[in-house]
Write a protein that holds these residues in place. Structure first.
Motif, mmCIF file in Angstrom:
data_model
loop_
_atom_site.group_PDB
_atom_site.id
_atom_site.type_symbol
_atom_site.label_atom_id
_atom_site.label_comp_id
_atom_site.label_asym_id
_atom_site.label_seq_id
_atom_site.Cartn_x
_atom_site.Cartn_y
_atom_site.Cartn_z
ATOM 1 N N ALA A 1 0.844 -1.192 0.000
ATOM 2 C CA ALA A 1 0.000 0.000 0.000
ATOM 3 C C ALA A 1 0.875 1.236 0.000
ATOM 4 C CB ALA A 1 -0.906 0.012 1.227
ATOM 5 N N ARG B 1 0.890 4.661 2.012
ATOM 6 C CA ARG B 1 0.257 5.368 3.123
ATOM 7 C C ARG B 1 1.043 6.617 3.452
ATOM 8 N NH1 ARG B 1 -3.656 3.016 6.009
ATOM 9 N NH2 ARG B 1 -3.096 3.921 8.015
ATOM 10 N N GLU B 2 0.354 7.734 3.438
ATOM 11 C CA GLU B 2 1.003 9.006 3.744
ATOM 12 C C GLU B 2 2.278 9.173 2.951
ATOM 13 O OE1 GLU B 2 1.111 10.358 7.729
ATOM 14 O OE2 GLU B 2 -0.466 8.988 8.352
ATOM 15 N N GLY C 1 5.221 16.807 -1.507
ATOM 16 C CA GLY C 1 4.068 16.395 -2.301
ATOM 17 C C GLY C 1 2.771 16.603 -1.544
ATOM 18 N N LYS C 2 2.711 17.605 -0.724
ATOM 19 C CA LYS C 2 1.544 17.815 0.142
ATOM 20 C C LYS C 2 0.518 18.702 -0.534
ATOM 21 C CE LYS C 2 2.917 15.425 3.638
ATOM 22 N NZ LYS C 2 4.110 15.838 4.364
ATOM 23 N N GLY D 1 -3.502 17.796 -3.287
ATOM 24 C CA GLY D 1 -4.328 16.924 -2.472
ATOM 25 C C GLY D 1 -3.565 16.396 -1.279
ATOM 26 N N LEU D 2 -4.307 16.099 -0.223
ATOM 27 C CA LEU D 2 -3.718 15.511 0.966
ATOM 28 C C LEU D 2 -4.317 14.119 1.139
ATOM 29 C CD1 LEU D 2 -1.882 16.017 3.421
ATOM 30 C CD2 LEU D 2 -3.877 16.895 4.632
ATOM 31 N N ASP D 3 -3.465 13.138 1.349
ATOM 32 C CA ASP D 3 -3.909 11.760 1.459
ATOM 33 C C ASP D 3 -4.913 11.603 2.604
ATOM 34 O OD1 ASP D 3 -2.612 8.944 0.344
ATOM 35 O OD2 ASP D 3 -3.676 8.793 2.255
ATOM 36 N N SER E 1 -3.763 10.624 6.072
ATOM 37 C CA SER E 1 -2.816 11.400 6.868
ATOM 38 C C SER E 1 -3.465 11.865 8.163
ATOM 39 C CB SER E 1 -2.299 12.584 6.062
ATOM 40 O OG SER E 1 -3.268 13.594 6.035
ATOM 41 N N ARG F 1 -9.989 3.078 5.705
ATOM 42 C CA ARG F 1 -9.504 2.141 6.712
ATOM 43 C C ARG F 1 -9.569 2.731 8.099
ATOM 44 N NH1 ARG F 1 -4.033 -0.722 5.161
ATOM 45 N NH2 ARG F 1 -4.317 -0.719 2.928
#
Lengths: 841, 210
Positions: A530, A532-533, A713-714, B178-180, B183, B208
């Motif tokens: 995955a 994630r963040e 990449g925010k 974009g922000l995941d 986060s 999740r």
């Protein structure tokens, strides 16, 4: 001098030859004699030259000394200010040259300072260099561009007499060369009468490289004896597919133990890592072997370089990072693992085994699979026939010119007419039109948009007839973004179930991963779980070979010449006798389960693999044509509802994967249908967007580096794809769109080449197979995958979303009147991999 | 265009694949983070001269939604303008376009952190739910601010996040990153629930547990 260049060249020239006496001052002649050397003829030729020169010499030909000798002679009397500027593509090389110049400078008591100026130079040293420059300055194209952007540039470079351009053949292959030539044009204005000397390895067209320098006298060094090059005999045959070369490790170790020092050249970093591991696993004699590639930290590379220079290593496993660079004096064997892809590069690599200038270089090739055997044999033939390949260079790219204009403005106000005239003295820009120059100037000043939104906020403004920065503070941002090397954004990789960081992969590579993909990072094969963040999470994989061989987007295309040689070999069974038995068996097997590509027939195969349908088309039309065909064919497949997901292309074949199989290829290859895709589909594809990103960065539209740290990449950033789409809709004629089209156009051929391929193969032989064919197996490992954003991807997203909802125990309909706040989702097993759902036929 | 219909705290709503939220009962169209004037603001501050078309592009998409749904009210959930000065200095073409939209239906501007003054109101009520720029307290509220995205089929997609007590809209503006959704800044408000990804249609996927 430089290691490897101390090779005593004492063949037939006597010390007292008239030529030596004529041009070499007595104390220099004495110095040569004391080293036990006699000058090479080409060293003396450069000493005599009155104007610009280009020296073509094999490695070990005393090239660097030849370049510096005229400067050292002139500097014997001392010099006030900067006299000689040396530019090389590698920081490491400048450091090496600096160390090696120290000896003659000390021996001859020259009253000069030699310093380097690179990204690694301390700030205090840089500032001193701006007020009190040394006589000899060693630098890189980027640092030169930066120095030229300072207001002090005229003062620093006004006294300059000579410029030495090292490894020019390598610089000329990329935009770094264009930037360097623009810098040279600037230097010629600041220091009229300066003399430029280019140093180059063997190239296919020396005159073109001389023109690139803006015109120079070509000097050829004695090319030395023919190289001793052959296939390395192996006890086991190469595998059908695979890229590691591990099958040959025992034979290779034997060769290493018999040689003094060996360099292994391997095409990609991932393969280098695998091969290095394999060597260590079998290294019973504990031969000291090092690893050197661009993904290693600077410290790690420096350690290997130092150990190598000290003679502590018996072998080093390297990628292109050692293609140029430090001369390793005692290397007597080069082993190329994997097909060389490009004959010129092979010849340059062979030149590394330059133990002695007048002894033949020794090189052995180890193909990684049976297809590469054919490539290697074709390359061997080409080397013997001295048939070097290479693509003609296009005109100087305009994005580099945009950056040059902005940096010129940082140094001080300029006159547009004068700058245009100066730029045209740079070789790559000799045919630059005034209209193109004005477009670039307009872009740097106002953005150059049809909608003139920024007249109040121009970056450059004309004051008193001269162009300068509106806000001088902008210079800081511009200087922080000097250069034409666009490095990929990296994403960290870590173990999913705790444990530390493993390494980094390119963000664009991470974006293509689907759970279950296996790849290599930090020397280990891992399974993608995955993201994630912005961190890629992986788990250990028991697989021996990664499904995706490469984590670097840098691909090494086979030259068109070499791919033609390969086809003529494969297509003619009568010539197969030059191939080793296992390769012949492999081709025979291909003929049995499918067919062998032949002139006049276009072979294609459809087969299922890993839950996707694949279509391989063996066009042998060169990478550019195969890539264009990939874009056009996927569009036809999209229209036919087959759900293409992506493709990769090599010089000989195209591989497309899709949700549904191609059963009838002929209508998809219909010319009118293909031609219809040339407009919109081509303009909106991932190849164009990738190109646009680089153009946007180099031209200064967006900044890579901001004061106070790199862009993350925010939230604050958005992809350049959005800028591309916006420009395409609202301002399609914009300068950057034109640059992008021209540049991508070099990688996407005109339709004529595809028609020609169809013409020369009137018969379509389309095989339906139940699995990967022998010939297709190596294609599965190709890099440079292009994603298709179409119905297939949408279907995939829907299926993926559905599977995730089901796995979470959630059932939703479009009218869930009873549905309130979504039920909490608890930890759950990974959704089963969709790819497995589709059974192979 | 296919939306995703659902009921949340008693409100029947539809997540549009454009990234907007539709409340059919009162005909409200809710969008977040238009960031009009973003490219102008960057240029003014000495930054990049980005293609100055993002306002036109954002309004083009908003107008398409308005034409499809014929809303009584359009609500901007804050950061409608990239800063207060940008609200004053809109490109004539963008200002014209915006005036046209405002003539067709009421636009209610909620203040955001980028446009504290240009935005009109701090909060609005939508039945039992509060509309505001950033989520607050126990909720239930609907907000924007974070520009959430999720990964689906190998790419980042803008997504509307539906949690138990907070709903977060994706940014509607063209030049917005974009922000995941995973986060910490976001999971603090939406620890679990459903993300509706904006593709050719609105695709719900589970979020999740953090």
């Amino acid at each position: 001098m430089v290691r490897g260049e101390h090779a005593p060249y004492v063949q037939t020239m006597n010390e007292g030859s008239p030529l030596t006496q004529a041009v070499l001052p007595p104390d220099f002649a004495d110095w040569f004699a004391r080293q036990g050397w006699t000058p090479h003829p080409h060293q003396l030729a450069l000493l005599e030259a009155q104007g610009d020169s280009l020296l073509i010499a094999p490695t070990g030909g005393g090239k660097t000394l030849a370049g510096f000798l005229p400067s050292l002679v002139e500097l014997a009397e001392g010099w006030k200010g900067l006299h000689t500027l040396y530019v090389s593509p590698l920081k490491a090389l400048t450091a090496d040259i600096g160390r090696n110049l120290a000896r003659p400078v000390a021996d001859l008591n020259l009253p000069i300072r030699v310093e380097d100026r690179t990204g690694d130079t301390k700030t205090s040293a840089r500032q001193r260099q701006r007020t009190d420059p040394p006589q000899v300055l060693l630098t890189t194209p980027e640092s030169l561009a930066l120095m030229l952007s300072y207001p002090e540039a005229p003062k620093i470079f006004g006294s300059l007499r000579r410029v030495v351009l090292d490894e020019l053949h390598a610089l000329a292959e990329s935009k770094r060369g264009d930037q360097l030539m623009l810098g040279l044009a600037r230097l010629r204005s600041l220091a009229p009468g300066l003399i430029a000397t280019g140093l180059s390895a063997t190239v296919e067209d020396p005159q073109a490289l001389a023109d690139f320098m803006g015109g120079a006298q070509v000097v050829h060094a004695d090319p030395g004896p023919e190289p001793d090059i052959a296939m390395l005999p192996t006890t086991r045959p190469p595998p059908w597919a695979g890229a590691g070369g591990r099958y040959a490790v025992r034979d290779v170790l034997k060769a290493v133990s018999e040689a003094r020092t060996t360099i292994f050249f391997i095409n990609t970093r991932a393969q280098a890592e695998l091969f290095f591991q394999a060597l260590w696993a079998e290294n019973d004699q504990n031969l000291p072997i090092g690893l050197h590639h661009g993904s290693l930290s600077r410290e790690a590379r420096a350690r290997v370089e130092a150990a190598m220079a000290a003679g502590e290593l018996r072998a080093v496993v390297a990628t292109g990072s050692l293609d140029l660079g430090i001369d390793w004096g005692d290397v007597d064997l080069v082993i190329q693992v994997g097909a060389p892809k490009n004959v010129k590069r092979l010849v340059q690599r062979i030149g590394r085994a330059n133990h002695r200038y007048n002894a033949p270089s020794r090189a052995r090739m180890v193909p990684a699979n049976r297809f590469e055997v054919i490539e290697c044999i074709a390359a061997l033939e080409a080397v013997r026939e001295r048939d070097l390949d290479g693509d003609a260079r296009g005109p100087g790219p305009l994005d580099v010119l945009c950056q040059h204009i902005l940096l010129t403005a940082c140094a001080g106000p300029f006159d547009a007419d004068a700058l245009y005239a100066e730029v045209r003295t740079a070789g790559p820009y000799r045919d630059l039109s005034r209209a193109d120059f004005d477009d670039c100037l307009n872009f740097t000043a106002t953005g150059g948009y049809a909608l003139r939104a920024y007249d109040r906020w121009q970056r450059l403004m004309q004051r008193g007839g001269l162009w300068g920065l509106r806000d001088p503070r902008a210079a800081r941002d511009l200087r922080m973004n000097v250069g034409t090397i666009v490095e990929a954004e990296m994403t960290k990789v870590r173990w999913k179930r705790g444990g530390g960081l493993l390494g980094e992969v390119e963000e664009s590579f991470a974006a293509t991963l689907v759970p279950g993909d296996t790849f290599l990072t930090g020397g280990q094969i891992v399974r993608y779980e995955a993201l994630r963040e912005l961190v890629v999470e992986v788990s250990p994989s028991p697989r021996k070979e990664p499904k995706i061989a490469v984590f670097s987007g840098v691909r090494m295309p086979m030259s068109a010449e070499l791919s033609h040689r390969v086809l003529s070999l494969i297509g003619d069974p009568a010539r197969w006798e030059v191939l080793p038995q296992p390769t012949r068996d492999w081709l025979s097997l291909q003929a049995e389960v499918s067919a062998v590509p032949r002139p006049g027939t276009l072979l294609a195969e459809t087969f299922p693999h890993m839950g996707r349908w694949h279509l391989a088309v063996y066009g042998f039309a060169g990478h550019n044509a195969m890539q264009t065909l990939g874009l056009l064919l996927t569009r036809a497949m999209e229209e036919a509802g087959l759900g293409p997901l992506g493709f990769s292309s090599t010089d000989y074949a195209l591989l497309v994967w899709s949700l549904d199989p191609v059963t009838d290829l002929a209508p998809l290859l219909d010319r009118d249908k293909l031609r219809a895709g040339l407009g919109d589909w081509l303009a909106g594809n991932a190849v164009m967007k990738r190109t646009f990103k680089n153009v946007a960065i180099i031209s200064g539209l967006i900044h890579r580096n901001m004061p106070g740290g790199r862009r993350s990449g925010k939230q604050a950033t958005f992809s350049t794809d959005i800028l591309y789409d916006t420009l395409r809709r609202h301002d399609p004629e914009h300068l950057l769109m034109r640059i992008t089209a021209a540049e991508a156009g070099r990688g996407l051929v005109d339709f004529g080449r595809i028609e020609e391929m169809l013409d020369r193969s009137p018969v379509l032989d389309h095989r339906q197979l139940d699995r990967v064919s022998p010939l297709a197996a190596p294609l599965m490992l190709e890099m440079g995958r292009v994603r298709i954003e179409g119905q297939g991807r949408m279907r995939l997203a829907e299926q993926e979303a559905e599977a995730m909802m089901q796995a979470a125990g959630l059932q939703l309909t479009d009218d869930p009147s009873g549905f309130d706040a979504p039920a909490p989702v608890v930890a759950r097993p990974e959704p089963s991999r969709r790819r497995k759902a589709r059974p192979a036929r | 265009m296919t939306g995703f219909a659902f009921t949340w705290h008693g409100l029947r709503l539809e997540a549009r694949c454009s990234g907007a939220l539709w409340w059919p009962e009162e005909r409200w169209l809710v969008v977040a983070d238009l960031h009009l004037g973003k490219s102008e603001r960057m240029a003014r501050r000495g930054g990049a001269l980005l293609p100055p078309y993002e306002g036109l592009e954002t309004l083009r998409r908003l107008e398409a939604e308005a034409e499809a749904l014929d809303p009584a009210v359009i609500v901007s959930l804050g950061d409608g303008f990239d800063d207060d000065a940008a609200a004053e200095a809109l490109e004539p073409q963008v200002a014209e376009h915006l005036a046209r939209l405002e003539a067709a239906q009421e636009i209610r501007w909620i203040a955001g952190n980028h446009d504290p003054r240009a935005g009109g109101e701090e909060t609005l009520r939508m039945g039992p739910v509060t509309l505001r720029h950033q989520p607050e307290g126990e909720g239930p509220d609907i907000s924007g601010h974070f520009h959430p995205v999720v990964r689906l089929a190998g790419a980042r997609r803008r997504a509307l996040l539906i949690g138990p007590s907070h709903m977060i809209l994706p940014a509607f503006g063209a030049y917005t990153g974009g922000l995941d959704a995973g986060s910490g800044a976001i999971t603090r408000w939406v620890p679990h629930g459903i993300a509706v990804a904006c593709l050719h249609k609105a695709l719900p996927v589970p979020l999740r547990a953090a």
